[in-house]
Design a protein around this motif. Structure first.
Motif, short mmCIF file in Angstrom:
data_model
loop_
_atom_site.label_atom_id
_atom_site.label_comp_id
_atom_site.label_asym_id
_atom_site.label_seq_id
_atom_site.Cartn_x
_atom_site.Cartn_y
_atom_site.Cartn_z
N SER A 152 0.71 -1.24 0.02
CA SER A 152 -0.14 0.02 -0.01
C SER A 152 0.77 1.27 0.05
O SER A 152 1.33 1.74 0.98
CB SER A 152 -0.78 -0.01 1.26
N TRP A 153 0.84 1.79 -0.99
CA TRP A 153 2.10 3.03 -1.28
C TRP A 153 1.28 4.27 -1.41
O TRP A 153 0.86 4.76 -2.30
CB TRP A 153 2.87 2.79 -2.52
N ALA A 154 1.22 4.80 -0.11
CA ALA A 154 0.54 6.12 0.13
C ALA A 154 1.13 7.48 -0.16
O ALA A 154 0.66 8.33 -0.57
CB ALA A 154 -0.31 6.18 1.23
N TYR A 155 2.60 7.14 -0.28
CA TYR A 155 3.33 8.42 -0.19
C TYR A 155 4.45 8.24 -1.26
O TYR A 155 5.10 6.97 -1.36
CB TYR A 155 4.09 8.57 1.11
N TRP A 156 4.67 9.17 -1.97
CA TRP A 156 5.56 9.29 -3.17
C TRP A 156 6.58 10.31 -3.22
O TRP A 156 6.09 11.49 -2.75
CB TRP A 156 4.87 9.19 -4.24
#
Length: 118
Positions: A104-108
């Motif tokens: 779950s990749w919420a931040y980039w």
């Protein structure tokens, strides 16, 4: 919120090495894992490698196994991607991503360009 800042990209000849860094700030205590993705022109973004903050478990895409190494520094809240034996097909924008749950990749981050000349 979590902020991610990448650094370390550049131009390198095939067979060379680069080390990417990702510095995390903000609510970093909530993070479960951090990953490196890449996107080449006209291609979909792909997961390159990931690492969990607590156990340090790692994942690598088949295309980079044996050449790339992901690591972390808990004290600095930083994640690194050591890239060796670079190939022209590694040319892409590399992004750092983080999330509070598995896959779950919420931040980039903003991305850093890696160009490998043949």
């Amino acid at each position: 919120q979590v902020q991610l800042v990448e650094s370390g990209g550049g131009l390198v000849q095939a067979g060379g090495s680069l080390r990417l860094s990702c510095a995390a700030s903000g609510r970093t205590w909530s993070l479960y894992a951090t990953a490196w993705f890449r996107q080449a022109p006209g291609m979909e973004r792909e997961l390159v490698a990931s690492i969990t903050w607590s156990a340090g478990g790692t994942y690598y895409a088949d295309s980079v196994k044996g050449r790339f190494t992901i690591s972390k520094d808990n004290a600095k809240k930083a994640v690194y991607l050591q890239m060796n034996s670079l190939k022209s097909e590694d040319t892409a924008v590399y992004y750092c991503a983080a999330g509070v749950a598995l896959r779950s990749w919420a931040y980039w981050g903003q991305g850093t360009q890696v160009t490998v000349s043949s």
